[in-house]
Scaffold this motif. Structure first.
Motif, PDB file in Angstrom:
ATOM      1  N   VAL A 152     -11.297   2.177  55.107  1.00 30.73           N
ATOM      2  CA  VAL A 152     -10.393   2.976  56.248  1.00 30.73           C
ATOM      3  C   VAL A 152      -9.053   2.077  55.988  1.00 30.73           C
ATOM      4  N   LEU A 153      -8.373   3.389  56.697  1.00 29.58           N
ATOM      5  CA  LEU A 153      -6.297   3.230  56.547  1.00 29.58           C
ATOM      6  C   LEU A 153      -5.957   2.305  57.387  1.00 29.58           C
ATOM      7  N   VAL A 154      -5.219   1.604  57.444  1.00 28.33           N
ATOM      8  CA  VAL A 154      -4.983   0.968  58.263  1.00 28.33           C
ATOM      9  C   VAL A 154      -3.077   0.973  58.586  1.00 28.33           C
ATOM     10  N   LEU A 155      -3.259   1.857  59.203  1.00 27.59           N
ATOM     11  CA  LEU A 155      -1.290   1.755  59.763  1.00 27.59           C
ATOM     12  C   LEU A 155      -0.831   1.494  60.401  1.00 27.59           C
ATOM     13  N   GLY A 156      -0.116   0.348  60.202  1.00 29.08           N
ATOM     14  CA  GLY A 156       0.895  -0.602  61.178  1.00 29.08           C
ATOM     15  C   GLY A 156       2.234  -0.107  61.894  1.00 29.08           C
ATOM     16  N   GLY A 157       2.568  -1.115  62.628  1.00 27.02           N
ATOM     17  CA  GLY A 157       4.071  -0.490  63.514  1.00 27.02           C
ATOM     18  C   GLY A 157       4.939  -0.850  63.071  1.00 27.02           C
ATOM     19  N   GLY A 158       5.934  -0.397  63.176  1.00 24.69           N
ATOM     20  CA  GLY A 158       7.057  -1.059  62.282  1.00 24.69           C
ATOM     21  C   GLY A 158       8.441  -0.274  62.666  1.00 24.69           C
ATOM     22  N   VAL A 197     -10.214  -1.660  53.018  1.00 29.15           N
ATOM     23  CA  VAL A 197      -9.502  -1.564  53.965  1.00 29.15           C
ATOM     24  C   VAL A 197      -8.309  -1.207  53.248  1.00 29.15           C
ATOM     25  N   ILE A 198      -7.345   0.034  53.577  1.00 27.65           N
ATOM     26  CA  ILE A 198      -5.926  -0.416  52.453  1.00 27.65           C
ATOM     27  C   ILE A 198      -4.524  -0.077  53.825  1.00 27.65           C
ATOM     28  N   ALA A 199      -4.395  -1.518  53.569  1.00 19.37           N
ATOM     29  CA  ALA A 199      -3.239  -1.513  54.977  1.00 19.37           C
ATOM     30  C   ALA A 199      -1.649  -1.700  54.739  1.00 19.37           C
ATOM     31  N   VAL A 200      -1.503  -0.924  56.284  1.00 18.35           N
ATOM     32  CA  VAL A 200       0.007  -0.435  55.154  1.00 18.35           C
ATOM     33  C   VAL A 200       0.955  -0.988  56.651  1.00 18.35           C
ATOM     34  N   ASP A 201       1.701  -2.180  55.700  1.00 18.26           N
ATOM     35  CA  ASP A 201       2.250  -2.871  56.853  1.00 18.26           C
ATOM     36  C   ASP A 201       3.519  -3.137  56.681  1.00 18.26           C
ATOM     37  N   GLU A 232       9.710   7.596  49.996  1.00 21.44           N
ATOM     38  CA  GLU A 232      10.271   7.149  48.856  1.00 21.44           C
ATOM     39  C   GLU A 232       9.321   5.955  48.748  1.00 21.44           C
ATOM     40  N   GLU A 233      10.248   4.915  49.648  1.00 20.63           N
ATOM     41  CA  GLU A 233       8.411   3.845  49.551  1.00 20.63           C
ATOM     42  C   GLU A 233       8.179   3.489  50.012  1.00 20.63           C
ATOM     43  N   GLY A 234       7.416   4.460  50.719  1.00 24.67           N
ATOM     44  CA  GLY A 234       5.958   4.226  51.467  1.00 24.67           C
ATOM     45  C   GLY A 234       4.749   4.539  49.916  1.00 24.67           C
ATOM     46  N   TYR A 235       5.546   6.054  49.180  1.00 27.75           N
ATOM     47  CA  TYR A 235       5.243   6.895  48.887  1.00 27.75           C
ATOM     48  C   TYR A 235       4.831   5.746  46.816  1.00 27.75           C
ATOM     49  N   ARG A 236       5.607   5.006  47.275  1.00 29.06           N
ATOM     50  CA  ARG A 236       6.203   4.425  45.686  1.00 29.06           C
ATOM     51  C   ARG A 236       4.850   2.960  45.997  1.00 29.06           C
ATOM     52  N   ALA A 237       5.658   2.487  47.327  1.00 29.75           N
ATOM     53  CA  ALA A 237       4.100   0.993  47.290  1.00 29.75           C
ATOM     54  C   ALA A 237       3.157   1.281  47.599  1.00 29.75           C
ATOM     55  N   THR A 238       2.491   2.550  47.776  1.00 22.86           N
ATOM     56  CA  THR A 238       0.742   2.975  47.743  1.00 22.86           C
ATOM     57  C   THR A 238       0.250   3.024  46.782  1.00 22.86           C
ATOM     58  N   ARG A 239       1.666   3.249  45.210  1.00 24.52           N
ATOM     59  CA  ARG A 239       0.817   3.816  44.281  1.00 24.52           C
ATOM     60  C   ARG A 239       0.441   2.552  43.884  1.00 24.52           C
ATOM     61  N   GLU A 240       1.358   1.384  43.826  1.00 26.05           N
ATOM     62  CA  GLU A 240       1.205   0.096  43.676  1.00 26.05           C
ATOM     63  C   GLU A 240       0.114   0.128  43.053  1.00 26.05           C
ATOM     64  N   ALA A 241      -0.210  -0.961  44.485  1.00 25.14           N
ATOM     65  CA  ALA A 241      -0.689  -1.577  45.437  1.00 25.14           C
ATOM     66  C   ALA A 241      -2.329  -0.205  45.034  1.00 25.14           C
ATOM     67  N   LEU A 242      -2.543   0.398  44.708  1.00 22.50           N
ATOM     68  CA  LEU A 242      -3.811   1.740  44.437  1.00 22.50           C
ATOM     69  C   LEU A 242      -3.906   1.401  42.868  1.00 22.50           C
ATOM     70  N   LYS A 243      -2.824   1.211  41.313  1.00 19.90           N
ATOM     71  CA  LYS A 243      -3.203   0.667  40.648  1.00 19.90           C
ATOM     72  C   LYS A 243      -3.827  -0.990  40.624  1.00 19.90           C
ATOM     73  N   VAL A 295      -9.082  -6.169  50.817  1.00 15.02           N
ATOM     74  CA  VAL A 295      -8.465  -5.498  51.858  1.00 15.02           C
ATOM     75  C   VAL A 295      -7.097  -5.066  50.955  1.00 15.02           C
ATOM     76  N   THR A 296      -7.008  -3.813  50.736  1.00 15.93           N
ATOM     77  CA  THR A 296      -5.671  -3.706  49.966  1.00 15.93           C
ATOM     78  C   THR A 296      -4.405  -3.953  49.962  1.00 15.93           C
ATOM     79  N   HIS A 297      -2.889  -4.620  50.153  1.00 17.81           N
ATOM     80  CA  HIS A 297      -1.909  -4.081  50.924  1.00 17.81           C
ATOM     81  C   HIS A 297      -1.012  -3.818  50.475  1.00 17.81           C
ATOM     82  N   VAL A 298      -0.758  -3.170  51.340  1.00 20.77           N
ATOM     83  CA  VAL A 298       1.101  -2.353  50.945  1.00 20.77           C
ATOM     84  C   VAL A 298       1.863  -2.404  51.496  1.00 20.77           C
ATOM     85  N   ARG A 299       2.781  -2.882  50.664  1.00 18.66           N
ATOM     86  CA  ARG A 299       4.162  -3.619  51.884  1.00 18.66           C
ATOM     87  C   ARG A 299       5.593  -2.906  50.610  1.00 18.66           C
ATOM     88  N   PRO A 300       5.781  -2.025  51.793  1.00 14.76           N
ATOM     89  CA  PRO A 300       6.705  -1.283  51.368  1.00 14.76           C
ATOM     90  C   PRO A 300       8.413  -1.858  51.608  1.00 14.76           C
TER      91      PRO A 300
END
Length: 289
Positions: free
Chosen positions: A19-25, A198-202, A270-281, A247-252
């Motif tokens: 499940v992909l969790v997309l947070g507010g901001g 869970v992949i959680a994007v904060d 770009e930062e969302g992309y970078r942070a996700t690639r890093e978290a997925l590794k 839970v994999t925490h993605v924090r751009p």
């Protein structure tokens, strides 16, 4: 209305594994588009999406079949005027009795013009989005396996209706506001849905020292400070709760920037992309260990 009574009356058709969790901001949430690009390149297609506020907008668009390229184009073209129209009555004498300083119908119109999903039953990826009931004082969940008999435009608007900025959504005798008031990165809903991963994007704000004249800007500035404190507190409690969970925490690196910043969209992408690639590794290393 009791918000608890509005939880799912039936189980979803299948238990989602990832499940992909997309947070507010606010505008920082355009980073979610970069997240989706990174996931697509990695060959990861979530079984479901759980989302809040700006995450609800992007998550529902993805569930409606929109790809990252289309979303990126919309994000780059988005201007303040597209979603912000001053409620003139709020600045008149006695305007304090108005529900919000912005025109909610103006924002809802933009959502309607850009959201491809017209019915939650047609979602290509199961999706749930949250709002907060001012009557029941709890979360209300819309989408797959939750409350489905609602226009997705209304559900997304409710999830994005930041108090004071946008009027609450009036829905079935209730008044619904931004889901981030109580649960800005709703990992608990993903786990309750049955997620094994869970992949959680904060993308929420971090507390920064206020400028010397910050509090001279009035009630909106004070309100923003309160919201930032609330979200920072939620993050601290969430990180503690996620310690031993899948839970994999993605924090751009965007928490220091403003939620209403329309000038850094490309950086957010770009930062969302970078942070996700890093978290997925990190996630893939842990899973292969």
């Amino acid at each position: 209305m009791n918000a608890t009574a509005e939880m799912p009356s039936r189980a979803p058709d299948a238990r989602p594994r990832t499940v992909l969790v997309l947070g507010g901001g606010g505008m920082k949430g355009t980073a979610h588009v970069g997240v989706w690009k990174a996931l697509e390149e990695a060959g990861i297609r979530p079984d479901a999406i759980v989302a809040c506020s700006i995450g609800a907008l992007i998550g529902t668009a993805v569930a409606g079949g929109m790809g990252w390229r289309e979303l990126a184009e919309i994000a780059r073209k988005l201007t303040r005027e597209d979603i912000v129209q001053i409620n003139r009555r709020a600045v008149w004498l006695g305007g304090v009795r108005e529900e919000a300083v912005f025109n909610g119908e103006h924002y809802k119109g933009w959502i309607r013009r850009n959201l491809p999903l017209t019915n939650f039953a047609d979602a290509q990826i199961p999706v749930r989005v949250n709002a907060v009931s001012l009557v029941g004082c709890g979360e209300v969940w819309f989408g797959t396996g939750a409350i489905e008999d609602v226009d997705p435009v209304d559900a997304v608007y409710a999830s994005c209706a930041i108090p004071i900025y946008y009027p609450p959504l009036r829905w079935k005798g209730d008044f619904l506001v931004d889901g981030g008031v109580l649960n800005v990165v709703p990992v608990d809903q993903a786990l309750a849905w049955g997620a094994e991963r869970v992949i959680a994007v904060d993308v929420g704000s971090e507390i920064q020292p206020p400028a010397p004249d910050y509090f001279d800007r009035g009630m909106i500035a004070i309100h923003d400070r309160v919201l930032t404190m609330n979200i920072a507190g939620q993050r601290q409690r969430s990180l503690e709760a996620w310690k031993d969970l899948p839970v994999t925490h993605v924090r751009p690196r965007i928490g220091h920037l403003g939620a209403w910043d329309f000038t850094r969209t490309q950086y957010f992408l770009e930062e969302g992309y970078r942070a996700t690639r890093e978290a997925l590794k990190t996630m893939q290393t842990a899973e292969s260990a």
